[in-house]
Design a protein around this motif. Structure first.
Motif, PDB file in Angstrom:
ATOM      1  N   LYS A 143      -3.940  55.729  -4.175  1.00  0.00           N
ATOM      2  CA  LYS A 143      -3.858  54.584  -4.647  1.00  0.00           C
ATOM      3  C   LYS A 143      -4.569  53.442  -4.081  1.00  0.00           C
ATOM      4  CE  LYS A 143       0.889  55.338  -6.521  1.00  0.00           C
ATOM      5  NZ  LYS A 143       2.255  54.720  -6.771  1.00  0.00           N
ATOM      6  N   ASN A 144      -5.222  52.523  -4.710  1.00  0.00           N
ATOM      7  CA  ASN A 144      -6.006  51.548  -4.223  1.00  0.00           C
ATOM      8  C   ASN A 144      -4.920  50.669  -3.831  1.00  0.00           C
ATOM      9  OD1 ASN A 144      -5.221  49.895  -6.437  1.00  0.00           O
ATOM     10  ND2 ASN A 144      -6.904  50.608  -7.702  1.00  0.00           N
ATOM     11  N   SER A 145      -5.868  49.339  -2.914  1.00  0.00           N
ATOM     12  CA  SER A 145      -4.964  48.395  -2.475  1.00  0.00           C
ATOM     13  C   SER A 145      -3.839  47.625  -3.301  1.00  0.00           C
ATOM     14  CB  SER A 145      -5.827  47.359  -1.866  1.00  0.00           C
ATOM     15  OG  SER A 145      -6.478  46.623  -2.571  1.00  0.00           O
ATOM     16  N   LEU A 146      -4.236  47.707  -4.693  1.00  0.00           N
ATOM     17  CA  LEU A 146      -3.029  47.089  -5.575  1.00  0.00           C
ATOM     18  C   LEU A 146      -1.882  47.961  -6.182  1.00  0.00           C
ATOM     19  CD1 LEU A 146      -5.725  44.749  -7.498  1.00  0.00           C
ATOM     20  CD2 LEU A 146      -4.138  44.015  -5.666  1.00  0.00           C
ATOM     21  N   GLY A 147      -2.309  49.263  -5.636  1.00  0.00           N
ATOM     22  CA  GLY A 147      -1.147  50.069  -6.140  1.00  0.00           C
ATOM     23  C   GLY A 147      -1.334  51.100  -7.313  1.00  0.00           C
ATOM     24  N   PHE A 148      -2.626  51.197  -7.702  1.00  0.00           N
ATOM     25  CA  PHE A 148      -3.197  52.036  -8.885  1.00  0.00           C
ATOM     26  C   PHE A 148      -3.944  53.127  -8.298  1.00  0.00           C
ATOM     27  CE2 PHE A 148      -2.639  47.543 -10.372  1.00  0.00           C
ATOM     28  CZ  PHE A 148      -1.727  47.600 -11.529  1.00  0.00           C
ATOM     29  N   ALA A 149      -3.710  54.418  -8.933  1.00  0.00           N
ATOM     30  CA  ALA A 149      -4.258  55.581  -8.578  1.00  0.00           C
ATOM     31  C   ALA A 149      -5.461  55.766  -9.308  1.00  0.00           C
ATOM     32  CB  ALA A 149      -3.299  56.797  -8.977  1.00  0.00           C
TER      33      ALA A 149
END
Length: 389
Positions: A17-23
């Protein structure tokens, strides 16, 4: 025939996941940043742009920028729109200005004026977040196919065991949870607050300098954006001509002590500026706009342990009305400048409650917010609006 031993296919791990919580990679993640033109939202936009996100900056024109209402240092004024645009140009992402003036007037300013005329002490910044930024602007972000919307508010969002949770900011002096209690679960699922973990405002300014932002040393906005010089009464008189009708200043015992120039010039708990002479200090304990009376009394008359609350937004894991025997044991904040206090919250309906304070609190006024916090930790569990009951 020789048996062929087949090896199981290697397990494929889920994308990080990126820093915003998306895979998915930041470059494939679109985020709308609500940009007021101040240092906080500018840093959020710059940071996300540097990380490679598909950033779209949006600034709202909320009110008349003429001399009547604009004020130096207010958010969303003409200068602030210019500053937001400069940040977007320097960081290389698109920026749009949306005219929300009519929506802001209908959803925030008109209610502010009417509430003051009714003797309440409204908090328009909460309504602005609730009805404009986190409702109308959030829908615009969805229309732009954004994966989320980010703001410069000092508050934290964590992925809890049950759902996304709202938590106080790491820096208690910057925490804005009181002004964001009405954020719904659906909105919280979509929102991101990249600054909430910072230990101080100086860290934010240091980031702004690192990104070379022109707003790095810009002063924070003060007071309510559409109230010039903090004079609520002047704005109310302009919005509602004739609102400042004179009347009587009356003691709790019924004695008329003097005359006032309009109920809108007074707030619950006020002591100075009453113009009723010496003797025992007296405080405004009630406002009766129908009778055009300002009721005063001794300081102890301000203290109360029961607070009726309506329009409750609940962010707990268990339904609000399924409170344990004796009510929800929470901490509550009844004014933005005061620390949370221990309380029992007794539901009286789907979105109403009677808050029982374990220790008396002074100066509680209709129109203010009562914000709920978990008794341990930093989690924000929602809150509601104080009314007369």
């Amino acid at each position: 025939m020789t048996d062929i031993q087949t090896q199981p296919a290697p397990a494929t791990s889920a994308p990080a996941k990126n820093s915003l919580g998306f895979a998915k990679p930041p470059s494939q993640t679109r985020v709308v940043v609500a940009m007021s033109g101040g240092v906080d939202s500018s840093v959020v936009a710059a940071q996300l742009a540097e990380e490679g996100y598909d950033v779209v900056g949006v600034t709202l024109q909320l009110y008349d920028h003429g001399a009547a209402l604009a004020k130096k240092g207010a958010c969303c004024a003409g200068r602030d729109i210019h500053d937001a645009r400069r940040v977007a140009e320097e960081m290389g992402f698109p920026h749009y200005v949306l005219d929300y003036e009519n929506r802001f007037k209908e959803s925030v300013i008109d209610e502010f004026a009417d509430a003051y005329l009714a003797g309440a002490t409204p908090v328009p910044c909460i309504r602005c977040n609730e009805r404009v930024k986190f409702r109308d602007l959030l829908e615009t972000a969805r229309d732009l196919d954004a994966d989320c919307m980010a703001t410069g508010h000092y508050i934290q969002r964590f992925e809890g065991a049950e759902k996304a949770e709202l938590h106080q900011a790491a820096d208690p002096t910057r925490d804005q949870s009181y002004f964001l209690f009405s954020t719904t679960q659906e909105q919280l699922d979509y929102l991101r607050f990249p600054l909430g973990h910072l230990a101080s405002k100086e860290e934010t300014r240091a980031l702004a300098r690192r990104y070379g932002l022109p707003v790095a040393d810009k002063p924070d906005s003060q007071d309510i954006c559409f109230v010039p010089n903090g004079s609520y009464a002047a704005v109310i008189e302009k919005l509602r001509p004739g609102a400042a009708d004179p009347g009587e200043i009356v003691h709790l015992d019924g004695q008329v002590l003097g005359q006032h120039k309009g109920v809108i010039h007074y707030t619950i708990g006020q002591r100075r500026g009453l113009g009723i002479g010496g003797g025992t200090p007296l405080f405004v304990v009630k406002l009766d706009p129908d009778a055009r009376q300002v009721i005063v009394g001794p300081k102890e008359a301000l203290a109360t342990t029961t607070v009726p609350v309506k329009e409750i937004n609940w962010l707990g894991d268990t339904p609000f009305q399924e409170a344990p025997a004796g009510g929800w044991p929470l901490e509550v904040k009844v004014r933005s400048t005061r620390p949370p206090k221990e309380a029992r919250v007794h539901p009286t309906g789907p979105d109403t409650a009677l808050v029982e304070l374990l220790e008396p609190e002074e100066g509680i006024a209709p129109g203010q917010a009562c914000v709920f916090y978990a008794p341990e930790g930093s989690r924000v569990l929602g809150g509601g609006w104080i009314h007369r009951g």
